[in-house]
Scaffold this motif. Structure first.
Motif, PDB file in Angstrom:
ATOM      1  N   LEU A 135       6.427  -7.114  -2.864  1.00 22.44           N
ATOM      2  CA  LEU A 135       6.651  -5.476  -2.883  1.00 22.44           C
ATOM      3  C   LEU A 135       7.531  -4.703  -2.759  1.00 22.44           C
ATOM      4  CD1 LEU A 135       3.175  -4.884  -2.688  1.00 22.44           C
ATOM      5  CD2 LEU A 135       3.765  -5.119  -0.015  1.00 22.44           C
ATOM      6  N   GLU A 136       8.287  -5.445  -2.255  1.00 20.31           N
ATOM      7  CA  GLU A 136       9.704  -4.475  -1.791  1.00 20.31           C
ATOM      8  C   GLU A 136      10.298  -3.706  -3.209  1.00 20.31           C
ATOM      9  OE1 GLU A 136      12.882  -6.336   0.497  1.00 20.31           O
ATOM     10  OE2 GLU A 136      11.330  -7.446   1.592  1.00 20.31           O
ATOM     11  N   ALA A 137      10.078  -4.266  -4.444  1.00 23.08           N
ATOM     12  CA  ALA A 137      10.344  -4.001  -5.606  1.00 23.08           C
ATOM     13  C   ALA A 137       9.516  -2.325  -6.086  1.00 23.08           C
ATOM     14  CB  ALA A 137       9.894  -4.782  -6.608  1.00 23.08           C
ATOM     15  N   GLY A 138       8.245  -1.988  -4.845  1.00 22.82           N
ATOM     16  CA  GLY A 138       7.960  -0.716  -5.268  1.00 22.82           C
ATOM     17  C   GLY A 138       6.819  -0.471  -6.654  1.00 22.82           C
ATOM     18  N   GLN A 139       6.979  -1.779  -6.985  1.00 18.50           N
ATOM     19  CA  GLN A 139       5.929  -1.318  -8.005  1.00 18.50           C
ATOM     20  C   GLN A 139       4.793  -1.928  -8.691  1.00 18.50           C
ATOM     21  OE1 GLN A 139       9.376  -1.474 -11.195  1.00 18.50           O
ATOM     22  NE2 GLN A 139       8.467  -0.320 -11.402  1.00 18.50           N
ATOM     23  N   GLY A 140       4.129  -2.611  -7.030  1.00 22.50           N
ATOM     24  CA  GLY A 140       3.742  -3.077  -7.137  1.00 22.50           C
ATOM     25  C   GLY A 140       3.195  -5.126  -8.035  1.00 22.50           C
ATOM     26  N   VAL A 141       1.901  -5.868  -7.063  1.00 24.07           N
ATOM     27  CA  VAL A 141       2.158  -6.770  -7.566  1.00 24.07           C
ATOM     28  C   VAL A 141       0.646  -7.375  -7.780  1.00 24.07           C
ATOM     29  CG1 VAL A 141       2.726  -9.557  -5.886  1.00 24.07           C
ATOM     30  CG2 VAL A 141       3.468  -7.541  -5.545  1.00 24.07           C
ATOM     31  N   LEU A 142       0.955  -7.794  -9.450  1.00 23.28           N
ATOM     32  CA  LEU A 142      -0.111  -8.716  -9.717  1.00 23.28           C
ATOM     33  C   LEU A 142      -0.941 -10.288  -8.644  1.00 23.28           C
ATOM     34  CD1 LEU A 142      -0.418  -8.215 -13.317  1.00 23.28           C
ATOM     35  CD2 LEU A 142      -2.196  -7.658 -11.631  1.00 23.28           C
ATOM     36  N   LEU A 143      -1.039 -11.058  -8.437  1.00 19.42           N
ATOM     37  CA  LEU A 143      -1.664 -11.847  -7.455  1.00 19.42           C
ATOM     38  C   LEU A 143      -2.031 -12.967  -8.040  1.00 19.42           C
ATOM     39  CD1 LEU A 143      -2.571 -10.846  -4.255  1.00 19.42           C
ATOM     40  CD2 LEU A 143      -0.229 -11.812  -4.511  1.00 19.42           C
ATOM     41  N   LEU A 144      -1.666 -13.281  -9.393  1.00 22.64           N
ATOM     42  CA  LEU A 144      -2.239 -14.404 -10.506  1.00 22.64           C
ATOM     43  C   LEU A 144      -3.093 -15.658  -9.484  1.00 22.64           C
ATOM     44  CD1 LEU A 144      -1.939 -15.341 -13.743  1.00 22.64           C
ATOM     45  CD2 LEU A 144      -0.019 -16.438 -13.382  1.00 22.64           C
TER      46      LEU A 144
END
Length: 329
Positions: A135-144
């Motif tokens: 999440l720290e990357a700042g571009q969202g997360v796909l929870l697979l």
């Protein structure tokens, strides 16, 4: 079978309709059978957890005895995916899979009608740091995610620890869909339709996490055949396209109930590195491998009742499930 396809008799009566979550729209007597089913789910959800597990086990065993078509599909899938098991071990896994999904039906009631926070004391979370790092990357997360028997309850327990949105395939029965959507809306920030890509990208742009699953057979459109348990399996390429466009991270995660005592485990894995690679087959192979790794933690708690290997690489390839002609998807 139970988690994604409950009330299958009722759902066949209804064509696809716009989502309507206003309960006042469902007062007509034709909805009364569905309301009765919902009431029974609510009542079952009030039982102590051991009582729910026992009742779910009985439902699973009954389905194992009577649902011959689904049992056949499960037997085929287990035989294909676990050739190292002998015949008796495979049969036991089939039976246990029905039991696990029967319990999963009971857990839907907990997720929809009770506060899952009451289960926090018996829930263990593993690897949450991987999610926060992504999440720290700042571009969202796909929870697979995957279609585990703890599908709804596991998702609800996850939202006790993170903020997330969810993509769902709407139920064909509008009333059941209204109950499901409203219940999930209390746990997730946004409940997105399975084809709502605009909503998905809006969530990712806001650096939110979105529950997302690829582990079903969606036909021949936009797929590659990547190995899943060693079998060339139709796998959508949409995951690569989503990450290419949004720059989001893909974090595999799973959730299972413990066998030794009432309780649940949630697992977050490190985000996939160098994804996408530019090679759809390589990307799909990594996705399937990540899901397979989680399934092997509790094989009986996966949705083996689904015809995961329905679409074959060649139209003329014989089907695994006894059909002479392939579904064209």
């Amino acid at each position: 079978m139970f988690v994604d396809a409950g009330f299958t008799i009722l759902k066949k009566k209804y064509r696809k309709q716009p989502r309507n979550t206003d309960f006042s729209a469902y007062r007509h007597p034709r909805w009364w059978p569905t309301w009765l089913g919902i009431a029974l789910m609510w009542l079952a959800a009030q039982l102590p957890i051991r009582g729910q597990w026992w009742l779910g086990k009985m439902i699973g065993l009954l389905a194992w005895k009577l649902a011959k078509s689904r049992r056949h599909i499960t037997e085929v899938n287990i035989r294909l995916c676990f050739p190292e098991l002998n015949q008796q071990q495979q049969a036991a896994l089939v039976r246990n899979s029905f039991i696990a999904n029967g319990i999963g039906l009971m857990e839907i009631g907990i997720a929809w009608f009770r506060d899952p926070a009451k289960l926090n004391s018996i829930t263990r979370v593993h690897g949450l740091e991987h999610y926060h790092k992504a999440l720290e990357a700042g571009q969202g997360v796909l929870l697979l995610g995957g279609h585990y028997s703890t599908l709804d309850l596991g998702g609800s327990l996850v939202t006790e620890h993170i903020e997330a949105d969810v993509m769902q395939r709407d139920h064909n029965n509008p009333l059941m869909n209204a109950v499901m959507t409203r219940a999930r809306g209390r746990r997730y920030g946004n409940v997105l339709g399975s084809k709502d890509l605009r909503g998905l990208f809006r969530s990712l742009k806001k650096n939110r996490a979105v529950w997302y699953a690829t582990d079903q057979d969606y036909g021949r459109k936009d797929i590659v055949f990547a190995p899943f348990f060693g079998i060339p399996t139709g796998t959508i390429t949409a995951t690569s396209r989503i990450v290419e466009r949004s720059g989001c991270k893909v974090v595999p995660f799973s959730h299972f109930r413990r066998d030794d005592q009432p309780g649940y485990d949630i697992y977050f894995q490190p985000a996939l590195e160098d994804f996408p690679s530019g090679d759809d087959l390589q990307d799909a192979t990594r996705i399937n491998a990540a899901i397979e790794q989680e399934v092997r933690k509790a094989p009986d708690q996966y949705l083996w009742m689904h015809r995961r290997f329905k679409t074959r690489p060649d139209h003329d390839d014989p089907g695994f499930y006894g059909r002479k002609k392939q579904d064209k998807g």
